[in-house]
Structure formats: structure tokens, C-alpha cells
Design an enzyme around this catalytic site. Structure first.
Site, mmCIF file in Angstrom:
data_model
loop_
_atom_site.group_PDB
_atom_site.id
_atom_site.type_symbol
_atom_site.label_atom_id
_atom_site.label_comp_id
_atom_site.label_asym_id
_atom_site.label_seq_id
_atom_site.Cartn_x
_atom_site.Cartn_y
_atom_site.Cartn_z
ATOM 1 N N TYR A 56 0.820 -1.206 0.000
ATOM 2 C CA TYR A 56 0.000 0.000 0.000
ATOM 3 C C TYR A 56 0.856 1.258 0.000
ATOM 4 O O TYR A 56 2.066 1.190 0.213
ATOM 5 C CB TYR A 56 -0.955 -0.004 1.197
ATOM 6 N N LYS A 67 6.407 -2.077 1.776
ATOM 7 C CA LYS A 67 5.263 -1.485 2.482
ATOM 8 C C LYS A 67 4.049 -2.409 2.371
ATOM 9 O O LYS A 67 3.121 -2.156 1.598
ATOM 10 C CB LYS A 67 4.970 -0.079 1.932
ATOM 11 N N GLU A 112 11.912 2.119 14.346
ATOM 12 C CA GLU A 112 11.076 3.246 13.903
ATOM 13 C C GLU A 112 9.815 3.288 14.753
ATOM 14 O O GLU A 112 9.616 2.450 15.628
ATOM 15 C CB GLU A 112 10.738 3.106 12.411
ATOM 16 N N LEU A 137 10.990 1.019 7.166
ATOM 17 C CA LEU A 137 10.410 1.507 5.915
ATOM 18 C C LEU A 137 11.204 2.736 5.473
ATOM 19 O O LEU A 137 11.529 3.596 6.289
ATOM 20 C CB LEU A 137 8.940 1.891 6.116
HETATM 21 N N1 PDD Z 1 2.966 5.057 7.400
HETATM 22 N N2 PDD Z 1 7.628 3.666 8.930
HETATM 23 C C1 PDD Z 1 6.479 2.971 8.932
HETATM 24 C C2 PDD Z 1 6.442 1.664 9.623
HETATM 25 C C3 PDD Z 1 5.337 3.490 8.286
HETATM 26 O O1 PDD Z 1 4.192 2.794 8.261
HETATM 27 C C4 PDD Z 1 5.412 4.760 7.656
HETATM 28 C C5 PDD Z 1 4.242 5.371 6.925
HETATM 29 C C6 PDD Z 1 6.645 5.457 7.695
HETATM 30 C C7 PDD Z 1 6.818 6.804 7.024
HETATM 31 O O2 PDD Z 1 6.829 6.685 5.614
HETATM 32 P P1 PDD Z 1 6.342 7.894 4.695
HETATM 33 O O3 PDD Z 1 7.170 9.060 5.068
HETATM 34 O O4 PDD Z 1 6.608 7.418 3.325
HETATM 35 O O5 PDD Z 1 4.868 8.109 4.991
HETATM 36 C C8 PDD Z 1 7.718 4.878 8.320
HETATM 37 C C9 PDD Z 1 1.798 5.509 6.688
HETATM 38 C C10 PDD Z 1 1.611 6.989 6.678
HETATM 39 C C11 PDD Z 1 0.570 4.759 7.175
HETATM 40 O O6 PDD Z 1 0.698 3.566 7.382
HETATM 41 O O7 PDD Z 1 -0.508 5.351 7.314
#
Ligand code: PDD
Length: 289
Positions: free
Chosen positions: A39, A153, A185, A209
Site C-alpha cells: 500500500y 510497504k 522506527e 520503511l
Molecule cells: N505510514 N515507517 C512505517 C512503519 C510506516 O508505516 C510509515 C508510513 C513510515 C513513514 O513513511 P512515509 O514518510 O513514506 O509516509 C515509516 C503511513 C503513513 C501509514 O501507514 O498510514
């Protein structure tokens, strides 16, 4: 379940724009049966998409790492995002996109010649006005019990959900996950500390991620002559830091002020974090499409 303002959303399912009440996927969809799906979440500000190219690039990488077919509409994704934002009148919020390996009788072996499923929907949300920006977030530390390919992801979000629930019962806002003594994270965001003017965050690997916001924030920080170090840090180092923060598509840059009940500095959001948030918002709005 509509948007709350008596408005039913239009969602996208495999080439069709349909009302959310009539959108369906098969019970044999591998996203449903095996979490065999990836996703992306792209933020919307002023009706425009932030960092669209970065999200598309990471989507393609996630698909390729899992030998999953690109959806037929791979080249139309920008147009579909824009149509959904326009038709659902999203001023602020996000677009959720999910690709699954598709529909096949239940089997661990990947099916052959099956079309992937593509589902997209919007969420209207006040993402700029979060109270946590002024207050700062309180986090707890928990063991990182996720699988080993967190760079992909995938929709396997049960452990991150458990982490958020653990944080909620502790009256905190999120959890930072720890593996072999070091922070990986946050449950849905990347984690950073600042010490003596230097921004410290874990380097990219299978363990985290590769956040799209992370890449941009680090680039903007470098351009602003801020010092950076990509390396592991522990919870005790974080508690001892001058500032801490998280990044993600929906939270941009948000301060962390307390970990496991212990304040970071004086327990209020730090100046470098606030500056980074301003820079990130200014710069990313410039390239929003
Ligand atoms: N989450 N680490 C994890 C485990 C994440 O699920 C996310 C993003 C990030 C940050 O990635 P980005 O900057 O590309 O959004 C880091 C999204 C926002 C979610 O699951 O809703």
C-alpha cells in the site's frame, strides 16, 4: 461508514469508480486471505498531492520485491488520485492505495497469470492542525516483533496496531520499536533524535520503511546546512537527546517530547524540529501536484 458529513465517498476498485457502499472485492482476494498486498498513503493539502512521484516509485519497488504484477492502471495512478481527490472534495487528508496479488483459490504458492487487485479511497482529515505539533508526542518503547522485510510497504499492520493500542493504554501517542537494543522506527513513522545540533536517524535497511518524508526531510536538512548522521540510536540515548521527532506522510515532522515517562530536555517541542517542519511543509507544497 461515510465521511461523517452525510457524504458517501466514491472509491476506485479495479478500473471502476463506485460508491463506497457498493465497492466489493472477492473473499478469495489474497490481500484478505494472506495479507499478500502492498500500500501507499499520499497526503493531500489544498487539494494537491504531496510527494506523488516518491510514493509511486516506492510502490513499484514494493511490487517488484514481492514479484507482484503491476496493476493494469499503473500509468493512470496520478489521474485516478486526482479524480478521487476532486470528486470527493478532499481539501486536506490523504489517498490510500492498495495493490493485492489478486484473486485465487487459497494456496501458499503465488498464483500465475492472475491480475492484481487495485483499490483506492480518500480520507478527509485535518492533517495540518494536529494538537501533537504544539504539545509534542509521548511515546513508549516496545520490542519490534514485526517480520524482517519492513522496507516493503505491506499491509501486515497488526503488530503496529498492537503497538498503538499499548501506547493508548499507557496514555501515550505512539510506540517506538526496539530491536537488538536500538530503535527501528515508530509504528507508522520514522524516528529521529537531535543532539548538539546533529540530526540522527537509523540508516536505510530491511529493518525500517524507507519513508518518503524521511528522504525529503534529510535532503532539506542538508540543503539548510544542518548536520546529519545516519546510524542506530538507543532509547536511553534518545531520552538524553536535545530533541526528538518523527516523520511520515500524514504527520510531516512532529515533535516527540517524552519517552517511557521521561522528558526529553524540558519536555517541550524543540526549535530544530519546528524549523524542519516549516521547511518540509514549505518545500513539499511547492512540488505538490
Ligand atoms: N505510514 N515507517 C512505517 C512503519 C510506516 O508505516 C510509515 C508510513 C513510515 C513513514 O513513511 P512515509 O514518510 O513514506 O509516509 C515509516 C503511513 C503513513 C501509514 O501507514 O498510514
Amino acid at each position: 461508514m461515510g465521511l461523517g458529513v452525510n457524504m458517501s465517498r466514491i472509491v476506485y476498485v479495479n478500473g471502476e469508480y463506485v460508491s463506497e457502499e457498493s465497492a466489493v472485492i472477492s473473499v478469495f482476494d489474497r490481500g484478505f486471505l494472506m495479507a499478500d498486498a502492498v500500500y501507499e498513503v499520499t497526503s493531500v493539502l489544498d487539494g494537491k498531492l504531496l510527494e506523488f512521484d516518491g510514493h509511486l516509485k516506492r510502490l513499484k519497488r514494493s511490487l517488484s520485491e514481492l514479484d507482484m504484477q503491476e496493476p493494469d492502471a499503473i500509468n493512470d495512478l496520478l489521474e485516478i488520485h486526482r479524480t478521487l481527490v476532486r470528486d470527493n472534495q478532499v481539501d486536506q487528508g490523504g489517498v490510500y492505495l492498495q495493490v493485492t496479488r489478486g484473486v485465487a483459490d487459497r494456496d501458499f504458492i503465488y498464483p500465475e497469470n492472475v491480475k492484481s487487485t487495485l483499490v483506492m479511497f480518500t480520507q478527509s482529515k485535518d492533517i495540518l492542525g494536529s494538537k501533537l505539533v504544539e504539545k509534542g508526542m509521548k511515546v513508549i518503547s516496545i520490542d519490534d516483533l514485526r517480520w524482517g522485510r519492513r522496507d516493503i510497504k505491506t499491509v501486515q499492520l497488526l503488530y503496529p496496531s498492537m503497538g498503538k493500542m499499548m501506547a493508548k493504554s499507557a496514555k501515550c501517542d505512539d510506540a517506538w520499536m526496539v530491536e537488538d537494543g536500538y530503535v527501528t522506527e515508530g509504528t507508522s513513522n520514522n524516528a529521529y533524535i537531535i543532539k548538539n545540533g546533529k540530526i540522527i536517524t537509523r540508516a536505510k535497511s530491511f529493518a525500517i520503511l524507507h519513508g518518503i518524508t524521511r528522504t525529503s526531510v534529510l535532503r532539506f536538512a542538508k540543503e539548510a546546512q544542518m548536520e546529519l548522521e545516519e546510524r542506530n540510536f538507543s532509547i536511553s540515548e534518545a531520552i538524553d537527546a536535545d530533541e526528538a521527532f518523527i516523520t511520515s506522510a500524514s504527520s510531516f515532522v512532529t515533535p516527540v517530547i517524552n519517552i517511557d515517562g521521561q522528558n526529553i530536555s524540558d519536555g517541550s517541542p524543540g526549535p530544530m524540529t519546528q524549523r524542519l517542519r516549516e521547511i518540509y511543509l514549505d518545500e513539499s507544497i511547492k512540488t505538490a501536484i
